[in-house]
Design a protein around this motif. Structure first.
Motif, PDB file in Angstrom:
ATOM      1  N   ALA A  52      -7.369   0.810 -10.792  1.00 43.41           N
ATOM      2  CA  ALA A  52      -6.366   1.432 -11.652  1.00 43.41           C
ATOM      3  C   ALA A  52      -5.487   0.309 -12.186  1.00 43.41           C
ATOM      4  N   TYR A  53      -4.731   0.612 -13.218  1.00 40.55           N
ATOM      5  CA  TYR A  53      -3.863  -0.411 -13.806  1.00 40.55           C
ATOM      6  C   TYR A  53      -2.558   0.235 -14.248  1.00 40.55           C
ATOM      7  N   ASP A  54      -1.451  -0.249 -13.698  1.00 39.79           N
ATOM      8  CA  ASP A  54      -0.124   0.271 -14.011  1.00 39.79           C
ATOM      9  C   ASP A  54       0.668  -0.810 -14.730  1.00 39.79           C
ATOM     10  N   ALA A  55       0.741  -0.722 -16.049  1.00 42.06           N
ATOM     11  CA  ALA A  55       1.441  -1.734 -16.847  1.00 42.06           C
ATOM     12  C   ALA A  55       2.929  -1.809 -16.510  1.00 42.06           C
ATOM     13  N   THR A  56       3.512  -0.707 -16.028  1.00 45.65           N
ATOM     14  CA  THR A  56       4.946  -0.701 -15.721  1.00 45.65           C
ATOM     15  C   THR A  56       5.252  -1.403 -14.406  1.00 45.65           C
ATOM     16  N   GLY A  57       4.308  -1.362 -13.473  1.00 45.46           N
ATOM     17  CA  GLY A  57       4.541  -1.940 -12.153  1.00 45.46           C
ATOM     18  C   GLY A  57       5.378  -1.062 -11.243  1.00 45.46           C
ATOM     19  N   CYS A  75      -4.031 -12.047 -11.048  1.00 40.47           N
ATOM     20  CA  CYS A  75      -3.258 -11.575  -9.888  1.00 40.47           C
ATOM     21  C   CYS A  75      -1.950 -10.988 -10.402  1.00 40.47           C
ATOM     22  N   THR A  76      -1.843  -9.688 -10.315  1.00 37.11           N
ATOM     23  CA  THR A  76      -0.646  -9.050 -10.826  1.00 37.11           C
ATOM     24  C   THR A  76      -0.387  -7.739 -10.078  1.00 37.11           C
ATOM     25  N   PRO A  77       0.885  -7.387  -9.896  1.00 39.67           N
ATOM     26  CA  PRO A  77       1.194  -6.103  -9.269  1.00 39.67           C
ATOM     27  C   PRO A  77       0.697  -4.911 -10.085  1.00 39.67           C
ATOM     28  N   ALA A  78       0.336  -5.130 -11.344  1.00 36.06           N
ATOM     29  CA  ALA A  78      -0.172  -4.045 -12.179  1.00 36.06           C
ATOM     30  C   ALA A  78      -1.560  -3.595 -11.738  1.00 36.06           C
ATOM     31  N   VAL A  86       0.840  -1.189   0.000  1.00 36.68           N
ATOM     32  CA  VAL A  86       0.000   0.000   0.000  1.00 36.68           C
ATOM     33  C   VAL A  86       0.880   1.245   0.000  1.00 36.68           C
ATOM     34  N   THR A  87       0.538   2.185  -0.885  1.00 38.08           N
ATOM     35  CA  THR A  87       1.210   3.477  -0.935  1.00 38.08           C
ATOM     36  C   THR A  87       0.173   4.539  -0.587  1.00 38.08           C
ATOM     37  N   LEU A  88       0.605   5.580   0.096  1.00 43.00           N
ATOM     38  CA  LEU A  88      -0.294   6.611   0.597  1.00 43.00           C
ATOM     39  C   LEU A  88       0.178   7.982   0.154  1.00 43.00           C
ATOM     40  N   THR A  89      -0.777   8.844  -0.183  1.00 43.22           N
ATOM     41  CA  THR A  89      -0.470  10.244  -0.465  1.00 43.22           C
ATOM     42  C   THR A  89      -1.624  11.114   0.024  1.00 43.22           C
ATOM     43  N   LEU A  90      -1.325  12.351   0.361  1.00 49.36           N
ATOM     44  CA  LEU A  90      -2.342  13.337   0.722  1.00 49.36           C
ATOM     45  C   LEU A  90      -2.521  14.225  -0.502  1.00 49.36           C
ATOM     46  N   ALA A  91      -3.710  14.173  -1.114  1.00 50.48           N
ATOM     47  CA  ALA A  91      -3.908  14.858  -2.390  1.00 50.48           C
ATOM     48  C   ALA A  91      -5.367  15.225  -2.600  1.00 50.48           C
ATOM     49  N   ASP A  92      -5.604  15.992  -3.640  1.00 50.68           N
ATOM     50  CA  ASP A  92      -6.935  16.153  -4.193  1.00 50.68           C
ATOM     51  C   ASP A  92      -7.010  15.167  -5.342  1.00 50.68           C
ATOM     52  N   VAL A  93      -8.130  14.470  -5.459  1.00 50.33           N
ATOM     53  CA  VAL A  93      -8.354  13.549  -6.570  1.00 50.33           C
ATOM     54  C   VAL A  93      -9.396  14.202  -7.458  1.00 50.33           C
ATOM     55  N   ARG A  94      -9.104  14.252  -8.750  1.00 54.33           N
ATOM     56  CA  ARG A  94     -10.056  14.906  -9.646  1.00 54.33           C
ATOM     57  C   ARG A  94     -10.125  14.180 -10.983  1.00 54.33           C
ATOM     58  N   ASN A  95     -11.254  14.385 -11.623  1.00 53.03           N
ATOM     59  CA  ASN A  95     -11.470  13.898 -12.974  1.00 53.03           C
ATOM     60  C   ASN A  95     -12.310  14.963 -13.666  1.00 53.03           C
ATOM     61  N   ASP A  96     -11.677  15.766 -14.502  1.00 50.06           N
ATOM     62  CA  ASP A  96     -12.347  16.891 -15.146  1.00 50.06           C
ATOM     63  C   ASP A  96     -13.488  16.433 -16.053  1.00 50.06           C
ATOM     64  N   THR A  97     -13.339  15.287 -16.702  1.00 43.44           N
ATOM     65  CA  THR A  97     -14.378  14.777 -17.589  1.00 43.44           C
ATOM     66  C   THR A  97     -15.659  14.468 -16.826  1.00 43.44           C
ATOM     67  N   GLU A  98     -15.518  13.909 -15.633  1.00 40.70           N
ATOM     68  CA  GLU A  98     -16.678  13.536 -14.830  1.00 40.70           C
ATOM     69  C   GLU A  98     -17.077  14.622 -13.827  1.00 40.70           C
ATOM     70  N   GLY A  99     -16.311  15.713 -13.765  1.00 42.46           N
ATOM     71  CA  GLY A  99     -16.615  16.796 -12.838  1.00 42.46           C
ATOM     72  C   GLY A  99     -16.410  16.420 -11.381  1.00 42.46           C
ATOM     73  N   ASP A 159      -1.177  -5.410  -6.378  1.00 42.63           N
ATOM     74  CA  ASP A 159      -1.136  -6.872  -6.398  1.00 42.63           C
ATOM     75  C   ASP A 159      -2.459  -7.481  -5.969  1.00 42.63           C
ATOM     76  N   LEU A 160      -3.531  -6.959  -6.528  1.00 48.25           N
ATOM     77  CA  LEU A 160      -4.851  -7.499  -6.235  1.00 48.25           C
ATOM     78  C   LEU A 160      -5.224  -8.537  -7.273  1.00 48.25           C
ATOM     79  N   CYS A 161      -6.121  -9.421  -6.897  1.00 51.45           N
ATOM     80  CA  CYS A 161      -6.583 -10.458  -7.807  1.00 51.45           C
ATOM     81  C   CYS A 161      -7.986 -10.138  -8.280  1.00 51.45           C
ATOM     82  N   TYR A 162      -8.154 -10.110  -9.590  1.00 49.03           N
ATOM     83  CA  TYR A 162      -9.471  -9.959 -10.193  1.00 49.03           C
ATOM     84  C   TYR A 162      -9.759 -11.269 -10.907  1.00 49.03           C
TER      85      TYR A 162
END
Length: 165
Positions: free
Chosen positions: A148-153, A125-128, A77-90, A103-106
């Motif tokens: 979310a999905y991070d192909a680079t890992g 199950c992948t770190p991506a 788990v990684t943590l940050t203090l931020a604002d989360v936004r998506n301009d398309t969805e307002g 590293d969750l399993c879908y």
């Protein structure tokens, strides 16, 4: 200058500053966790992290994490203090504690003919794979959770304190 002499010099300077009534900036224990710049969250179709504006955190991030999915388990788990936004969805949430769990399993996905768990492939199950959980830093309430999905890992939030987890 030796390390011991350097420590003594710093201690003396701190004592002199206190004795002379020098004002100190208020401590910001979570400053290293603050998002440093705008950054897109990979694989989320427009969600991004931005430096937290308006208001301060009132909830300790370890307390806010206790009720979230995956809490108590040994997770990446990684943590940050931020604002989360998506301009398309307002959408704008923040200031928020943003927990990114890897590293969750879908085991099934919409449109899959055969899910990875049934096919014998480890593709589910992948770190991506990342789960993004957004908690209001002032109330401690969960306001959003999405994939979310991070192909680079290797992607991580651009925090003021660097890449600490």
């Amino acid at each position: 200058m030796s390390l011991r002499l350097g420590i003594v010099v710093v201690a003396v300077a701190a004592a002199l500053g206190a004795a002379c009534g020098a004002s100190r900036a208020p401590e910001q224990p979570y400053a290293p966790l603050r998002q440093a710049r705008v950054q897109e969250i990979p694989g989320t179709f427009g969600y991004e992290l931005a430096p937290a504006g308006g208001g301060e955190q009132a909830v300790d991030p370890s307390v806010a994490y206790r009720g979230l999915l995956g809490a108590g388990a040994k997770r990446d788990v990684t943590l940050t203090l931020a604002d989360v936004r998506n301009d398309t969805e307002g959408v704008v949430w923040g200031p928020a504690w943003v927990y990114l769990t890897r590293d969750l399993c879908y085991f099934s996905a919409k449109g899959d003919f055969v899910s990875p768990s049934r096919s014998g492939n480890g593709d589910g199950c992948t770190p991506a794979n990342m789960l993004v959980q957004v908690v209001d830093a002032q109330t401690g309430k969960l306001v959003a959770a999405f994939d979310a999905y991070d192909a680079t890992g290797f992607w991580s939030p651009a925090r003021a304190g660097g890449a600490i987890s």
